[in-house]
Design a protein around this motif. Structure first.
Motif, PDB file in Angstrom:
ATOM      1  N   GLU A 156       0.835  -1.210   0.000  1.00  0.00           N
ATOM      2  CA  GLU A 156       0.000   0.000   0.000  1.00  0.00           C
ATOM      3  C   GLU A 156       0.867   1.257   0.000  1.00  0.00           C
ATOM      4  O   GLU A 156       0.543   2.240  -0.660  1.00  0.00           O
ATOM      5  CB  GLU A 156      -0.952  -0.015   1.187  1.00  0.00           C
ATOM      6  N   ARG A 182      -3.949  -1.238  -7.597  1.00  0.00           N
ATOM      7  CA  ARG A 182      -4.751  -1.837  -6.517  1.00  0.00           C
ATOM      8  C   ARG A 182      -5.619  -2.975  -7.037  1.00  0.00           C
ATOM      9  O   ARG A 182      -5.734  -4.021  -6.403  1.00  0.00           O
ATOM     10  CB  ARG A 182      -5.619  -0.780  -5.840  1.00  0.00           C
ATOM     11  N   CYS A 233      -3.872  -5.936  -5.401  1.00  0.00           N
ATOM     12  CA  CYS A 233      -4.604  -6.124  -4.138  1.00  0.00           C
ATOM     13  C   CYS A 233      -5.859  -6.969  -4.310  1.00  0.00           C
ATOM     14  O   CYS A 233      -6.274  -7.650  -3.378  1.00  0.00           O
ATOM     15  CB  CYS A 233      -4.955  -4.772  -3.534  1.00  0.00           C
TER      16      CYS A 233
END
Length: 144
Positions: A91, A107, A111
């Motif tokens: 992050e 992301r 992620c």
């Protein structure tokens, strides 16, 4: 570790988490409550209106399924605790980018472990464009 290695490790973690969650869902009976672990569970006695608790280490298939799910849930928690620093480092790497679209692409890819085509559909552009922008962002992060 450089940014690319950190983000690749983050993607691997997401894929492992996804597999563990699928295994938890697969071994629980349909309609089982989620999030309740290692507590005594009530089960209906066949042919009666009575209920009994499922004993631990049981040969009862429902009880065994719950114990199996508990094991996967504990493995998931251990994985997330062990890899917490990688999650935070990823992050931090993504936040260094100034371009909000590039941050979104990274992301989604690292992620959430989405493929480029799915990201492209979400952002209304081609998957090749997403791939180029992702690689450009990674190159910029590696040079920092």
């Amino acid at each position: 570790m450089n940014a690319r290695a950190i983000l690749e490790e983050r993607r691997k973690i997401e894929l492992e988490v996804r597999v563990l969650r699928r295994q938890i869902e697969a071994c629980l009976p349909t309609g089982a409550p989620a999030g309740y672990r290692s507590a005594p569970r009530a089960e209906r006695i066949p042919g009666t209106d009575e209920y009994t608790y499922i004993a631990s280490r049981t040969n009862n298939p429902t009880g065994a399924a719950y114990q199996h799910a508990d094991g996967y849930a504990e493995a998931l928690e251990r994985l997330l605790q062990k890899k917490q620093e990688v999650l935070l480092a990823a992050e931090t790497c993504i936040e260094r980018l100034g371009d909000s679209v590039a941050r979104t692409i990274l992301r989604y890819y690292y992620c959430l472990a989405w493929p480029d085509d799915k990201i492209g559909h979400e952002l209304e552009c081609d998957g090749r464009t997403i791939c180029k922008r992702r690689h450009a962002a990674l190159k910029w992060l590696d040079m920092q």
